[in-house]
Design an enzyme around this catalytic site. Structure first.
Site, PDB file in Angstrom:
ATOM      1  CB  CYS A 142      -0.943  -0.058   1.196  1.00  0.00           C
ATOM      2  SG  CYS A 142      -2.238   1.198   1.223  1.00  0.00           S
ATOM      3  CG  ASP A 187      -6.493  -1.749  -5.469  1.00  0.00           C
ATOM      4  OD1 ASP A 187      -6.852  -0.648  -5.019  1.00  0.00           O
ATOM      5  OD2 ASP A 187      -5.361  -2.216  -5.273  1.00  0.00           O
ATOM      6  CG  HIS A 219      -6.146  -1.421  -1.640  1.00  0.00           C
ATOM      7  ND1 HIS A 219      -5.209  -1.020  -2.564  1.00  0.00           N
ATOM      8  CD2 HIS A 219      -5.725  -0.929  -0.454  1.00  0.00           C
ATOM      9  CE1 HIS A 219      -4.286  -0.299  -1.968  1.00  0.00           C
ATOM     10  NE2 HIS A 219      -4.563  -0.235  -0.680  1.00  0.00           N
TER      11      HIS A 219
END
Length: 252
Positions: A142, A187, A219
Site C-alpha cells: 500500500c 482495487d 485492496h
C-alpha cells in the site's frame, strides 16, 4: 500517477493471530523498527529485506509477515515510515486521509515525501552498515510501495509490492532493478487502467518484472485479508510466496 492516493480501503481488514518473535529496535537512534532474524542455520547470509508497511505501520500483521520472510532466510527490517503516527485499523469512511498525509494526526507530523524519504534512506543504511546486508530486497505494501519504488537509487536491489498507492509514473520509470507486483481484482487505488499503464512503464525500463492479479480479493488482501475466507487466505498466501520466490531468484 501509476496508482491513486490512499483511501478508506487502505485500512480495512482484520488482525491476524500469532505470536511475533522479532524485536523492536531504533533506526538512527530515533525511528521505530521491528527486526526479524533468520534461524541460526540460515544459508542466505548477506541478504536482507526492508519492509515498507501499509498505513497501519508496525503492527501484528506486519510483524508476522516479517517473521515469515526471516524464516525463509532474509533478515527483515520493518520501518516506521510514519514517525510514530500510523493509523488504526478500520478507519471511518469520513477520515481525512489528505490532511493526515500532509500534516499528520497532530498537524505537526507530515507523511509527505520530504518527511518519509530520510526514514527510508536511514533504514537502508542500517541494513547495510549495521547488519552487513550486501543485497537489499524490499517489500512495499500500500503506502510503502511508493517508497520502495522511489528508493532503488539509495540501495534497493530487488523489489516486491502489493496493492500499491501513490506511486508516480516517473518514479516507476526510474527503477533500477527487478520489480514484482501483486494486485487485487477489486482495487480503486490500483485499478485496471493503472495496472496496465504500469505494465507499459515496466516494459520500457528493461528490468525483469511481474504483475500477478488475484481474483476475488480487494485492496489490502496481502496484509489484512480474512484468514477464514478461503479465496482471501489463498490469495494472501500466494502473494507471500510470490515475493519469496522473486527474492530467491533475483536477490541471489
Amino acid at each position: 500517477m501509476a496508482s491513486h492516493p490512499p483511501a478508506q480501503c487502505c485500512t480495512i481488514g482484520v488482525k491476524h493471530s500469532g505470536e511475533p518473535v522479532g524485536q523492536l529496535i531504533k533506526v538512527a537512534g530515533k525511528w521505530d523498527a521491528y527486526l526479524a532474524t533468520p534461524p541460526p542455520d540460515n544459508t542466505r547470509t548477506g541478504k536482507g529485506i526492508l519492509f515498507c508497511p501499509d498505513v497501519i505501520g508496525i503492527w501484528q500483521n506486519s510483524k508476522l509477515l516479517a517473521d515469515q520472510f526471516a524464516a525463509n532466510g532474509y533478515l527483515t527490517l520493518v520501518i516506521d515510515e510514519f514517525n510514530g503516527d500510523p493509523l488504526d485499523l478500520n478507519r471511518p469512511a469520513d477520515f481525512d486521509f489528505t490532511a493526515w498525509l500532509n500534516h499528520g494526526s497532530d498537524g505537526k507530523n507530515p507523511h509527505t515525501k520530504e518527511a518519509v524519504d530520510p526514514i527510508i534512506v536511514a533504514a537502508i543504511k542500517t541494513l547495510r552498515e549495521e547488519y552487513g546486508i550486501e543485497r537489499v530486497g524490499a517489500v512495499g505494501y500500500c503506502f510503502g510501495a511508493k517508497y520502495l519504488v522511489r528508493h532503488y537509487k539509495d540501495g534497493i536491489d530487488v523489489g516486491y509490492v502489493a496493492h500499491p498507492t501513490l506511486v508516480e509514473e516517473e518514479e516507476l520509470a526510474a527503477i533500477t532493478g527487478p520489480l514484482s507486483i501483486a494486485a487485487a481484482e477489486t482495487d480503486p487505488i490500483f485499478p485496471p487502467e493503472k495496472r496496465h499503464r504500469s505494465e507499459e512503464i515496466l516494459k520500457e525500463t528493461g528490468h525483469p518484472y511481474q504483475i500477478t492479479l488475484f481474483s476475488g480479493v480487494a485492496h489490502g488482501f496481502a496484509v489484512r485479508g480474512r484468514a477464514d475466507v478461503q479465496v482471501e487466505r489463498f490469495a494472501k498466501e500466494q502473494a507471500f510466496l510470490q515475493a519469496v520466490t522473486w527474492f530467491h531468484e533475483f536477490l541471489a
